[in-house]
Design a protein around this motif. Structure first.
Motif, PDB file in Angstrom:
ATOM      1  N   GLY A 124       0.726  -1.257  -0.035  1.00 24.35           N
ATOM      2  CA  GLY A 124       0.041  -0.117  -0.092  1.00 24.35           C
ATOM      3  C   GLY A 124       1.083   1.092   0.045  1.00 24.35           C
ATOM      4  N   VAL A 125       0.352   2.451  -0.473  1.00 29.06           N
ATOM      5  CA  VAL A 125       1.183   3.683  -0.473  1.00 29.06           C
ATOM      6  C   VAL A 125       0.144   4.445   0.386  1.00 29.06           C
ATOM      7  CG1 VAL A 125       1.786   5.567  -2.057  1.00 29.06           C
ATOM      8  CG2 VAL A 125       1.446   3.315  -2.960  1.00 29.06           C
ATOM      9  N   THR A 126       0.954   5.127   1.456  1.00 32.13           N
ATOM     10  CA  THR A 126       0.523   5.817   2.611  1.00 32.13           C
ATOM     11  C   THR A 126       0.416   7.510   1.676  1.00 32.13           C
ATOM     12  OG1 THR A 126       1.483   4.689   4.166  1.00 32.13           O
ATOM     13  CG2 THR A 126       0.688   6.942   4.573  1.00 32.13           C
ATOM     14  N   ASN A 127      -1.007   7.840   1.667  1.00 34.08           N
ATOM     15  CA  ASN A 127      -1.198   9.273   1.017  1.00 34.08           C
ATOM     16  C   ASN A 127      -0.469  10.406   1.674  1.00 34.08           C
ATOM     17  OD1 ASN A 127      -2.138  10.916  -0.885  1.00 34.08           O
ATOM     18  ND2 ASN A 127      -4.251  11.077   0.125  1.00 34.08           N
ATOM     19  N   GLN A 128       0.171  11.208   1.258  1.00 35.46           N
ATOM     20  CA  GLN A 128       0.727  12.320   1.582  1.00 35.46           C
ATOM     21  C   GLN A 128       0.257  13.394   0.943  1.00 35.46           C
ATOM     22  OE1 GLN A 128       3.026  12.520   4.439  1.00 35.46           O
ATOM     23  NE2 GLN A 128       2.399  10.368   4.581  1.00 35.46           N
ATOM     24  N   ASN A 129      -0.161  14.742   1.693  1.00 37.40           N
ATOM     25  CA  ASN A 129      -0.575  15.613   0.960  1.00 37.40           C
ATOM     26  C   ASN A 129       0.138  16.362  -0.023  1.00 37.40           C
ATOM     27  OD1 ASN A 129      -2.783  17.680   0.576  1.00 37.40           O
ATOM     28  ND2 ASN A 129      -1.575  19.162   1.815  1.00 37.40           N
ATOM     29  N   SER A 130      -0.370  16.620  -1.242  1.00 34.99           N
ATOM     30  CA  SER A 130       0.558  17.281  -2.432  1.00 34.99           C
ATOM     31  C   SER A 130      -0.046  18.766  -2.427  1.00 34.99           C
ATOM     32  CB  SER A 130       0.231  16.429  -3.564  1.00 34.99           C
ATOM     33  OG  SER A 130       0.430  15.147  -3.588  1.00 34.99           O
ATOM     34  N   ALA A 131       1.015  19.643  -2.664  1.00 28.57           N
ATOM     35  CA  ALA A 131       0.710  20.927  -2.961  1.00 28.57           C
ATOM     36  C   ALA A 131      -0.210  21.275  -4.115  1.00 28.57           C
ATOM     37  CB  ALA A 131       1.859  21.822  -3.197  1.00 28.57           C
ATOM     38  N   PRO A 132      -1.112  22.381  -4.012  1.00 21.17           N
ATOM     39  CA  PRO A 132      -1.628  22.518  -5.394  1.00 21.17           C
ATOM     40  C   PRO A 132      -0.770  22.819  -6.494  1.00 21.17           C
ATOM     41  CG  PRO A 132      -2.481  24.054  -3.726  1.00 21.17           C
ATOM     42  CD  PRO A 132      -1.241  23.184  -3.080  1.00 21.17           C
ATOM     43  N   THR A 133      -1.308  22.678  -7.772  1.00 23.23           N
ATOM     44  CA  THR A 133      -0.384  22.815  -8.938  1.00 23.23           C
ATOM     45  C   THR A 133      -0.590  23.631  -9.976  1.00 23.23           C
ATOM     46  OG1 THR A 133      -1.714  20.863 -10.162  1.00 23.23           O
ATOM     47  CG2 THR A 133       0.108  20.103  -8.918  1.00 23.23           C
TER      48      THR A 133
END
Length: 180
Positions: free
Chosen positions: A87-96
């Protein structure tokens, strides 16, 4: 065959997933580990650890999990395969991105609506918008995701034909994207 961990953090590059342990009734036997399965080519075994291959980076939004089959083959040619889901643990990504549906304003309009503001966020967070810079920042304001001329400001082409403003999109975890 056991794996000590079954997840990896989003954005990991060349990261170790976990330690692989092989239980063999022949305690003095050695095993060779190979990978297969839908995503086996993205991983490698190094020092009995399952890890991402060099250059592979995880992205939860693109691929929230990986399927890997580990096969242990002993010196006598006997083998055992075990499927694992990583599984990949979701990390918040910045707006693009930030977009405006218009970039012009009518001359002599006072406190006029200029554009609706929208943005792109990989995590689909709600975004808030602010004016954070530009030589003409004080001439504008944002109300309800809409860019307006500030109160008392009138656009006069002969005085100034263009304006410089930097907009910032901020997500729910305070990650930002700027657009001038």
């Amino acid at each position: 065959i056991t794996l000590s961990n079954s997840s990896i953090v989003e954005g990991s590059s060349d990261g170790v997933v976990g330690a692989l342990t092989v239980t063999d009734p022949d305690t003095d036997d050695t095993q060779t580990l190979t990978l297969s399965g839908s995503h086996g080519f993205l991983f490698e075994v190094s020092n009995n650890q399952l890890k991402l291959r060099s250059g592979v980076t995880t992205d939860y939004e693109a691929q929230p999990s990986y399927s890997v089959t580990v096969t242990a083959t002993d010196s006598g040619g006997l083998s055992k395969s075990q499927n694992f889901t990583i599984g990949v643990t979701n990390q918040n990504s910045a707006p693009t991105a930030i977009t405006l549906d218009s970039i012009t304003v009518a001359e002599n309009a006072v406190a006029s609506h200029i554009a609706n503001i929208s943005g792109v966020d990989p995590d689909q967070d709600d975004l808030t918008y602010s004016i954070t810079g530009g030589s003409d920042a004080s001439s504008f304001e944002i109300v309800n995701d809409m860019l307006h001329l500030a109160a008392g400001v009138s656009a006069d082409y002969e005085t100034q034909s263009s304006y410089s403003v930097t907009l910032t999109a901020t997500d729910s975890e305070s990650l930002t994207y700027n657009e001038a």
